[in-house]
Write a protein that holds these residues in place. Structure first.
Motif, PDB file in Angstrom:
ATOM      1  N   VAL A  28      66.700  32.565  15.812  1.00 20.63           N
ATOM      2  CA  VAL A  28      67.309  33.498  16.772  1.00 20.63           C
ATOM      3  C   VAL A  28      67.728  34.788  16.063  1.00 20.63           C
ATOM      4  CG1 VAL A  28      69.304  33.846  18.305  1.00 20.63           C
ATOM      5  CG2 VAL A  28      68.078  31.660  18.330  1.00 20.63           C
ATOM      6  N   ARG A  29      68.356  34.646  14.914  1.00 14.84           N
ATOM      7  CA  ARG A  29      68.865  35.848  14.235  1.00 14.84           C
ATOM      8  C   ARG A  29      67.737  36.658  13.580  1.00 14.84           C
ATOM      9  NH1 ARG A  29      74.956  34.047  12.297  1.00 14.84           N
ATOM     10  NH2 ARG A  29      75.729  33.996  14.436  1.00 14.84           N
ATOM     11  N   THR A  30      66.693  35.984  13.143  1.00 16.66           N
ATOM     12  CA  THR A  30      65.568  36.741  12.571  1.00 16.66           C
ATOM     13  C   THR A  30      64.881  37.535  13.684  1.00 16.66           C
ATOM     14  OG1 THR A  30      65.273  34.980  10.941  1.00 16.66           O
ATOM     15  CG2 THR A  30      63.486  36.571  11.119  1.00 16.66           C
ATOM     16  N   CYS A  31      64.794  36.916  14.854  1.00 17.00           N
ATOM     17  CA  CYS A  31      64.236  37.658  16.005  1.00 17.00           C
ATOM     18  C   CYS A  31      65.092  38.892  16.261  1.00 17.00           C
ATOM     19  CB  CYS A  31      64.237  36.778  17.264  1.00 17.00           C
ATOM     20  SG  CYS A  31      62.924  35.556  17.291  1.00 17.00           S
ATOM     21  N   ARG A  59      74.698  36.089  18.986  1.00 19.90           N
ATOM     22  CA  ARG A  59      76.012  35.479  19.233  1.00 19.90           C
ATOM     23  C   ARG A  59      75.900  34.111  19.902  1.00 19.90           C
ATOM     24  NH1 ARG A  59      76.670  38.882  16.347  1.00 19.90           N
ATOM     25  NH2 ARG A  59      76.516  37.005  15.145  1.00 19.90           N
ATOM     26  N   SER A  60      74.715  33.752  20.421  1.00 17.31           N
ATOM     27  CA  SER A  60      74.618  32.416  21.038  1.00 17.31           C
ATOM     28  C   SER A  60      74.463  31.324  19.978  1.00 17.31           C
ATOM     29  CB  SER A  60      73.487  32.336  22.065  1.00 17.31           C
ATOM     30  OG  SER A  60      72.451  33.221  21.817  1.00 17.31           O
ATOM     31  N   VAL A  61      74.345  31.731  18.719  1.00 17.62           N
ATOM     32  CA  VAL A  61      74.221  30.701  17.676  1.00 17.62           C
ATOM     33  C   VAL A  61      75.386  30.768  16.687  1.00 17.62           C
ATOM     34  CG1 VAL A  61      71.735  30.346  17.869  1.00 17.62           C
ATOM     35  CG2 VAL A  61      72.568  32.224  16.464  1.00 17.62           C
ATOM     36  N   THR A  70      71.158  18.884  17.641  1.00 13.97           N
ATOM     37  CA  THR A  70      70.521  20.153  18.025  1.00 13.97           C
ATOM     38  C   THR A  70      71.115  20.651  19.335  1.00 13.97           C
ATOM     39  OG1 THR A  70      68.505  21.081  19.001  1.00 13.97           O
ATOM     40  CG2 THR A  70      68.503  18.706  18.687  1.00 13.97           C
ATOM     41  N   ILE A  71      71.594  21.893  19.340  1.00 17.76           N
ATOM     42  CA  ILE A  71      72.191  22.432  20.576  1.00 17.76           C
ATOM     43  C   ILE A  71      71.131  22.579  21.667  1.00 17.76           C
ATOM     44  CG2 ILE A  71      74.131  23.664  19.472  1.00 17.76           C
ATOM     45  CD1 ILE A  71      72.388  26.282  19.985  1.00 17.76           C
ATOM     46  N   LEU A  72      69.860  22.622  21.279  1.00 19.41           N
ATOM     47  CA  LEU A  72      68.797  22.746  22.288  1.00 19.41           C
ATOM     48  C   LEU A  72      68.368  21.374  22.823  1.00 19.41           C
ATOM     49  CD1 LEU A  72      66.515  25.591  20.820  1.00 19.41           C
ATOM     50  CD2 LEU A  72      68.068  25.720  22.774  1.00 19.41           C
TER      51      LEU A  72
END
Ligand code: F6P
Length: 328
Positions: A28-31, A59-61, A70-72
């Motif tokens: 997510v953050r690399t994106c 911020r969602s992670v 896993t949150i997903l």
């Protein structure tokens, strides 16, 4: 970097493993770092079929690097094994504007990714997440190091009670068809004997080894048994067999089970997850597809998914010799 990919989907699939959250965070953050959108897909391929999605930003992670599971969420989707299921999943990704996919999971999940890539020419990248460490193209899968530490911690505790009661313990550990967890945790915890699927010790040699151990003055013993061991007896049958042949032993069995998959990831797994997530996203942005990112001799590498699925990271049989010497 290529500008054709504007949105990347990420999912976790198969058995969860510590470090999956750190990998999601990294993707997510690399994106976000590269100005690419990221879509979280819940419950693996099943969520892809059902359109169970959530837009994710940096911020969602927050505060998940240290969390197990896993949150997903994760799942093993039967529907994704059908062509109809995959068509639905593909349509949902297209509708959501997703251009590429990062799949965090084991070889079953990678097989799904490879088929999906082939059928829809959809860019995919795999990150190996499983405690079993049974994937070719990486010396470590996410969660393996944490699971080793969990197992060693459990066996240390078992040793306390084993030695207080002069008992022999059979400790069954996970690993599916691979003995990596058993072998390494067994050495780390000082097991007297380690039974793994890759090397059939045989019942006679096990008996011999336990007899030798007793004769050498040891009053308690730990035998680590990989769940996939091919000796032909499960851990409870082994206990019965040894009890019949060595009645002087007071034996207990401990099956560690799913506790091995939980818990906060080790520093090693967090760093590995962060590195693999960066590489997965950047490789997709460079136009690469159908690879697994892994680590070999501390270098992040790409292995074609097909090879990662078909091969197995080989067990180091020298470790069995080390174990034998250590249990002298
Ligand atoms: O692949 C990870 C793993 O934990 C294996 O070690 C084990 O054999 C299997 O998954 C257990 O799967 P389940 O969660 O379906 O019981």
């Amino acid at each position: 970097m290529s500008k054709t990919i504007k949105k990347i989907g990420v999912l976790t699939s198969g058995g969860d493993s510590p470090g999956m959250n750190a990998a999601i965070r990294s993707v997510v953050r690399t994106c976000a770092f590269h100005g690419v959108e990221c879509l979280g897909i819940y419950r693996g391929y099943q969520g892809m079929i059902e359109g169970d999605f959530k837009e994710m930003g940096p911020r969602s992670v927050n505060n998940i690097v240290n969390k197990g599971g896993t949150i997903l969420k994760s799942a093993r989707s039967k529907e994704f094994m059908t062509k109809e299921g995959r068509i639905k999943a593909h349509q949902n990704l297209v509708n959501a504007g997703v251009d590429a996919l990062v799949v965090i999971g084991g070889d079953g999940s990678f097989t799904g990714a490879e088929v999906f890539n082939e059928e829809f020419d959809f860019p995919v990248m795999g990150i190996p997440g499983t405690i079993d460490n049974d994937i070719f193209g990486t010396s470590h899968t996410l969660g393996y190091d944490t699971a080793l530490n969990t197992v060693v911690d459990c066996i240390d505790k078992i040793r306390d009670t084993a030695s207080s009661h002069n008992r022999l313990f059979f400790v069954e550990v996970m690993g599916r068809d691979a003995g990596h967890i058993a072998l390494n945790a067994g050495i780390g915890a000082g097991a007297e004997e380690i039974l793994i699927p890759e090397e059939d010790l045989g019942l006679d040699r096990l008996l011999e080894s336990l007899q030798k151990s007793k004769a050498s003055g040891k009053s308690s013993s730990i035998v680590v048994v990989a769940e996939g061991d091919k000796m032909g007896k499960n851990v409870f049958e082994l206990k019965d067999y040894i009890e019949q042949h060595l009645p002087e032993y007071d034996i207990r069995v401990s099956v560690l089970g799913h506790m091995q998959r939980g818990g906060s990831p080790s520093c090693f797994d967090r760093v590995l997850a962060s590195r693999l997530g960066v590489k997965a996203v950047e490789s997709l942005l460079e136009g690469k597809s159908n690879y697994m990112v892994g680590i070999l001799q501390d270098v992040v590498t790409l292995t074609p998914l097909e090879q990662a699925i078909k091969g197995h990271y080989p067990i180091d049989l020298e470790l069995l010799r080390v174990s034998d010497i250590m249990s002298t």
